[in-house]
Design an enzyme around this catalytic site. Structure first.
Site, PDB file in Angstrom:
ATOM      1  N   LEU A  54      -5.535 -13.595   0.130  1.00 18.59           N
ATOM      2  CA  LEU A  54      -6.254 -14.406  -0.851  1.00 18.59           C
ATOM      3  C   LEU A  54      -5.790 -14.185  -2.289  1.00 18.59           C
ATOM      4  O   LEU A  54      -5.491 -15.146  -3.009  1.00 18.59           O
ATOM      5  CB  LEU A  54      -7.760 -14.116  -0.746  1.00 18.59           C
ATOM      6  CG  LEU A  54      -8.653 -14.811  -1.788  1.00 18.59           C
ATOM      7  CD1 LEU A  54      -8.611 -16.318  -1.622  1.00 18.59           C
ATOM      8  CD2 LEU A  54     -10.080 -14.285  -1.692  1.00 18.59           C
ATOM      9  N   ILE A 104       0.840  -1.208   0.000  1.00 20.02           N
ATOM     10  CA  ILE A 104       0.000   0.000   0.000  1.00 20.02           C
ATOM     11  C   ILE A 104       0.869   1.250   0.000  1.00 20.02           C
ATOM     12  O   ILE A 104       0.559   2.241  -0.662  1.00 20.02           O
ATOM     13  CB  ILE A 104      -0.960  -0.001   1.209  1.00 20.02           C
ATOM     14  CG1 ILE A 104      -1.787  -1.288   1.230  1.00 20.02           C
ATOM     15  CG2 ILE A 104      -1.897   1.206   1.155  1.00 20.02           C
ATOM     16  CD1 ILE A 104      -2.544  -1.523   2.517  1.00 20.02           C
ATOM     17  N   LYS A 129      -3.179  -2.621  16.196  1.00 19.39           N
ATOM     18  CA  LYS A 129      -3.918  -1.548  15.522  1.00 19.39           C
ATOM     19  C   LYS A 129      -4.835  -0.819  16.516  1.00 19.39           C
ATOM     20  O   LYS A 129      -4.948   0.418  16.493  1.00 19.39           O
ATOM     21  CB  LYS A 129      -4.721  -2.096  14.345  1.00 19.39           C
ATOM     22  CG  LYS A 129      -3.852  -2.599  13.194  1.00 19.39           C
ATOM     23  CD  LYS A 129      -2.934  -1.509  12.646  1.00 19.39           C
ATOM     24  CE  LYS A 129      -2.072  -1.979  11.500  1.00 19.39           C
ATOM     25  NZ  LYS A 129      -1.096  -0.960  11.069  1.00 19.39           N
ATOM     26  N   GLY A 148      -9.986 -17.922  13.806  1.00 15.33           N
ATOM     27  CA  GLY A 148      -9.860 -16.461  13.805  1.00 15.33           C
ATOM     28  C   GLY A 148     -10.590 -15.769  12.669  1.00 15.33           C
ATOM     29  O   GLY A 148     -10.738 -14.545  12.691  1.00 15.33           O
ATOM     30  N   SER A 152      -6.949  -0.670  10.537  1.00 12.80           N
ATOM     31  CA  SER A 152      -7.532  -1.867   9.927  1.00 12.80           C
ATOM     32  C   SER A 152      -8.938  -2.122  10.442  1.00 12.80           C
ATOM     33  O   SER A 152      -9.260  -1.802  11.593  1.00 12.80           O
ATOM     34  CB  SER A 152      -6.644  -3.072  10.255  1.00 12.80           C
ATOM     35  OG  SER A 152      -7.288  -4.277   9.944  1.00 12.80           O
ATOM     36  N   TYR A 154      -1.753  -8.937  16.134  1.00 14.32           N
ATOM     37  CA  TYR A 154      -1.711  -7.937  15.064  1.00 14.32           C
ATOM     38  C   TYR A 154      -2.884  -6.965  15.198  1.00 14.32           C
ATOM     39  O   TYR A 154      -2.703  -5.745  15.189  1.00 14.32           O
ATOM     40  CB  TYR A 154      -1.758  -8.604  13.678  1.00 14.32           C
ATOM     41  CG  TYR A 154      -2.128  -7.627  12.591  1.00 14.32           C
ATOM     42  CD1 TYR A 154      -1.228  -6.649  12.162  1.00 14.32           C
ATOM     43  CD2 TYR A 154      -3.405  -7.626  12.025  1.00 14.32           C
ATOM     44  CE1 TYR A 154      -1.576  -5.721  11.198  1.00 14.32           C
ATOM     45  CE2 TYR A 154      -3.759  -6.703  11.061  1.00 14.32           C
ATOM     46  CZ  TYR A 154      -2.852  -5.749  10.646  1.00 14.32           C
ATOM     47  OH  TYR A 154      -3.217  -4.824   9.709  1.00 14.32           O
ATOM     48  N   TYR A 212      -8.675   0.215   6.965  1.00 19.13           N
ATOM     49  CA  TYR A 212      -8.819  -0.463   5.669  1.00 19.13           C
ATOM     50  C   TYR A 212      -9.642  -1.727   5.829  1.00 19.13           C
ATOM     51  O   TYR A 212      -9.537  -2.425   6.830  1.00 19.13           O
ATOM     52  CB  TYR A 212      -7.484  -0.931   5.091  1.00 19.13           C
ATOM     53  CG  TYR A 212      -6.333   0.014   5.140  1.00 19.13           C
ATOM     54  CD1 TYR A 212      -6.516   1.385   5.178  1.00 19.13           C
ATOM     55  CD2 TYR A 212      -5.037  -0.482   5.126  1.00 19.13           C
ATOM     56  CE1 TYR A 212      -5.435   2.230   5.217  1.00 19.13           C
ATOM     57  CE2 TYR A 212      -3.948   0.361   5.155  1.00 19.13           C
ATOM     58  CZ  TYR A 212      -4.152   1.718   5.214  1.00 19.13           C
ATOM     59  OH  TYR A 212      -3.077   2.545   5.253  1.00 19.13           O
TER      60      TYR A 212
END
Length: 340
Positions: free
Chosen positions: A202, A13, A155, A299, A126, A151, A179
């Site tokens: 993915l 990004i 954030k 998760g 996120s 993680y 995002y």
């Protein structure tokens, strides 16, 4: 020309955002430690924009180096902070590494930024902060739930650190951008997503399977309460996402922000299932992707897609590109890097 610091500016990004900043006439200086990126990305950015950004290889965990950088570049007008570890699975296995890298570096940057005349800060956050939201689409007012991973927690904690700092430092103006699921590549195929090792996301796994690098794609779970049984996500083209960072930065530079800490969701507002993403690849590539539905992955949430009203109306930004556009650009990028 205003000078903008982009940390992690050679990442997926970050590199696309550097391109959009340079296209708008900003002078960009990049910090990256190259732990999850390649120096070759600098050539890709230069090929697209005709301008080579300033680059400094620097580890933001080394506080004296961060201080020295800001003393050298004391004319920075804004910071866009991407640099962070981002693999959910890895964060579960290595939580302390994630807390040191994602939290410590944020603190060091904010400490140095607070010494400057202009203190404009864009934070790469996120939608993981929402967990499995109670209502869809997800608004910025949705409850921030206990994180599913270290993680995700970095954030959440990152946003809290910025918010707390903004409360006591009225000169600091910050926007946290949450995002949803960034995919795709620049249409020039000069830059794109470059996962090291087995892809965690993915679309690179889809394109690598399409190239024959992976035998087949594993679809985790076919029994979710969704129309086709697979998870639903809000896939946003990385170029649209990059442009949102420039709009957010300009909002701060032009002092249009309503408070010195603001939050915006960045997504398309539309959810697409994993099978719909595969069908998109089949359409744009003319191939039939090999995949197998396997058990659910720990998760994973059932569905997440953004309510983009605030980003559209307040930020003045909306997406222009489709899932097929993103998949086509990702496939073009995959073919280019394999041909290299």
């Amino acid at each position: 020309m205003m000078k903008i610091l982009v940390t992690g500016g050679l990442g997926f990004i970050g590199s696309h955002t550097v391109v959009e900043l340079q296209n708008k006439g900003f002078e960009v200086v990049i910090i990256d430690n190259l732990s999850n990126s390649s120096i070759d990305v600098l050539d890709g950015i230069t090929a697209i924009t005709g301008v080579k950004p300033l680059f400094e290889k620097l580890d933001l965990k080394v506080k004296p180096d961060v201080t020295r950088f800001f003393e050298t570049h004391n004319d920075i007008a804004g910071v866009i902070h991407f640099a962070a570890n981002k693999a959910v699975g890895e964060s579960v296995k290595e939580p302390l590494m994630y807390y040191e890298n994602n939290i410590g570096t944020l603190v060091y940057i904010l400490q140095e930024l607070s010494k400057l005349d202009k203190q404009n800060f864009i934070f790469s956050s996120s939608c993981t902060v929402y967990g499995q939201a109670d209502e869809l689409p997800i608004t910025e007012n949705a409850q921030v739930k206990p994180a599913e991973s270290p993680y995700g927690n970095t954030k959440q904690i990152g946003e809290e650190i910025i918010r707390d700092t903004c409360k006591v430092n009225s000169n600091l103006k910050s926007i946290a951008l949450r995002y949803f699921n960034p995919i795709g590549a620049h249409p020039s195929a000069e830059i794109g997503e470059l996962p090291i090792g087995v892809p965690q996301n993915l679309v690179p796994y889809i394109t690598q399977t399409g190239m024959g690098l992976r035998e087949q794609l594993s679809v985790f779970g076919g029994d979710y309460p969704t129309p086709d049984g697979t998870c639903i996500r809000d896939y946003i083209h990385v170029v649209d996402l990059a442009k949102a960072h420039v709009v957010a930065l300009q909002r701060l530079l032009e002092e249009k922000n309503l408070s010195n800490y603001e939050v915006f969701n960045l997504g398309t507002g539309k959810g697409s299932s994993v099978l719909e993403a595969i069908q998109s690849f089949d359409r744009i590539s003319g191939k039939k992707l090999k995949y197998q539905i396997v058990g659910r992955r720990e998760g994973d949430i059932t569905a997440a897609y953004a309510d983009t009203t605030r980003a559209n109306d307040v930020l003045g930004w909306k997406t222009q590109l489709t899932l097929d556009d993103a998949m086509a650009s990702a496939w073009k990028w995959e073919k280019k890097i394999r041909n290299k």
